[in-house]
Design a protein around this motif. Structure first.
Motif, PDB file in Angstrom:
ATOM      1  N   VAL A  50      43.073  38.904  22.114  1.00  0.00           N
ATOM      2  CA  VAL A  50      43.962  37.934  22.745  1.00  0.00           C
ATOM      3  C   VAL A  50      44.139  36.763  21.781  1.00  0.00           C
ATOM      4  CG1 VAL A  50      44.217  36.320  24.667  1.00  0.00           C
ATOM      5  CG2 VAL A  50      43.256  38.584  25.071  1.00  0.00           C
ATOM      6  N   TYR A 100      52.183  34.942  21.532  1.00  0.00           N
ATOM      7  CA  TYR A 100      51.120  35.294  22.468  1.00  0.00           C
ATOM      8  C   TYR A 100      50.821  36.783  22.362  1.00  0.00           C
ATOM      9  CZ  TYR A 100      52.250  30.759  24.377  1.00  0.00           C
ATOM     10  OH  TYR A 100      52.479  29.422  24.504  1.00  0.00           O
ATOM     11  N   ARG A 141      48.598  39.411  24.312  1.00  0.00           N
ATOM     12  CA  ARG A 141      47.815  39.615  25.524  1.00  0.00           C
ATOM     13  C   ARG A 141      47.254  41.029  25.503  1.00  0.00           C
ATOM     14  NH1 ARG A 141      52.057  36.163  27.203  1.00  0.00           N
ATOM     15  NH2 ARG A 141      51.231  34.254  28.077  1.00  0.00           N
ATOM     16  N   GLY A 165      46.703  33.108  21.260  1.00  0.00           N
ATOM     17  CA  GLY A 165      47.781  32.205  21.627  1.00  0.00           C
ATOM     18  C   GLY A 165      48.022  31.270  20.462  1.00  0.00           C
ATOM     19  N   ASP A 201      39.600  36.336  29.005  1.00  0.00           N
ATOM     20  CA  ASP A 201      40.435  36.378  27.807  1.00  0.00           C
ATOM     21  C   ASP A 201      41.865  35.964  28.119  1.00  0.00           C
ATOM     22  OD1 ASP A 201      38.271  37.224  26.343  1.00  0.00           O
ATOM     23  OD2 ASP A 201      38.882  39.324  26.294  1.00  0.00           O
ATOM     24  N   GLU A 202      42.411  36.453  29.209  1.00  0.00           N
ATOM     25  CA  GLU A 202      43.768  36.089  29.597  1.00  0.00           C
ATOM     26  C   GLU A 202      43.861  34.600  29.947  1.00  0.00           C
ATOM     27  OE1 GLU A 202      46.679  37.547  29.575  1.00  0.00           O
ATOM     28  OE2 GLU A 202      46.063  39.572  29.057  1.00  0.00           O
ATOM     29  N   ILE A 247      44.371  31.848  26.972  1.00  0.00           N
ATOM     30  CA  ILE A 247      45.697  31.413  26.518  1.00  0.00           C
ATOM     31  C   ILE A 247      46.226  30.279  27.403  1.00  0.00           C
ATOM     32  CG2 ILE A 247      48.114  32.094  26.334  1.00  0.00           C
ATOM     33  CD1 ILE A 247      47.183  34.790  25.346  1.00  0.00           C
ATOM     34  N   GLN A 248      46.070  30.420  28.691  1.00  0.00           N
ATOM     35  CA  GLN A 248      46.593  29.411  29.609  1.00  0.00           C
ATOM     36  C   GLN A 248      45.950  28.055  29.379  1.00  0.00           C
ATOM     37  OE1 GLN A 248      49.197  30.032  31.461  1.00  0.00           O
ATOM     38  NE2 GLN A 248      49.160  32.160  30.770  1.00  0.00           N
TER      39      GLN A 248
END
Length: 143
Positions: A22, A85, A87, A24, A135-136, A139-140
């Motif tokens: 992942v 990004y 993902r 970003g 992991d997801e 990024i946020q």
């Protein structure tokens, strides 16, 4: 259409991503560059100019130099408003507003195709559901 809170142009591709990699990446504004100039976040790239201009977060810092090669960094430096990004199952680029420059769209789309091949070539890593969700969320929170 997607959940990004601003008008933008994007292109995305599906990837296998057996490594669960992942990433970003977002170009800093001029104000952000000034505010973060003393922060050192190299990510193993040995490219202080790139690190000064971009926020980068990843769940596997060791793989970042494999993905963000000098050619990739050179291409990303062309754009004042680019985001990238990676993902678990997709990869995308974004730029603010409506992008009408066909050459820029083609260059960025070819770039993510090349990067997608590198991501898919990373060695597989078993990841629990909790790790995948974290992991997801990386990024946020990070970019």
């Amino acid at each position: 259409e997607d959940d990004a809170p601003y008008y933008h142009t994007k292109a995305s591709i599906p990837i296998k991503n057996a490594a669960g990699f992942v990433l970003g990446l977002r170009r800093k504004s001029m104000l952000e560059e000034a505010q973060t100039r003393k922060e050192v976040a190299d990510h193993g790239l040995q490219d202080p100019e790139f690190s000064r201009r971009f926020f980068v977060v990843s769940n596997d810092p060791n793989a970042v130099p494999t993905i963000l090669t000098p050619e990739v960094r050179q291409e990303l430096n062309r754009y004042q408003d680019v985001e990238l990004y990676i993902r678990l199952g997709t990869m995308e680029w974004r730029r603010a507003g409506e992008v009408n420059d066909l050459k820029a769209i083609e260059r960025l789309s070819n770039l993510i195709l090349d990067i997608g091949e590198r991501v898919d070539a990373l060695p597989a890593r078993p990841r629990t559901l909790t790790e995948r969700l974290a992991d997801e969320a990386l990024i946020q929170k990070g970019v």
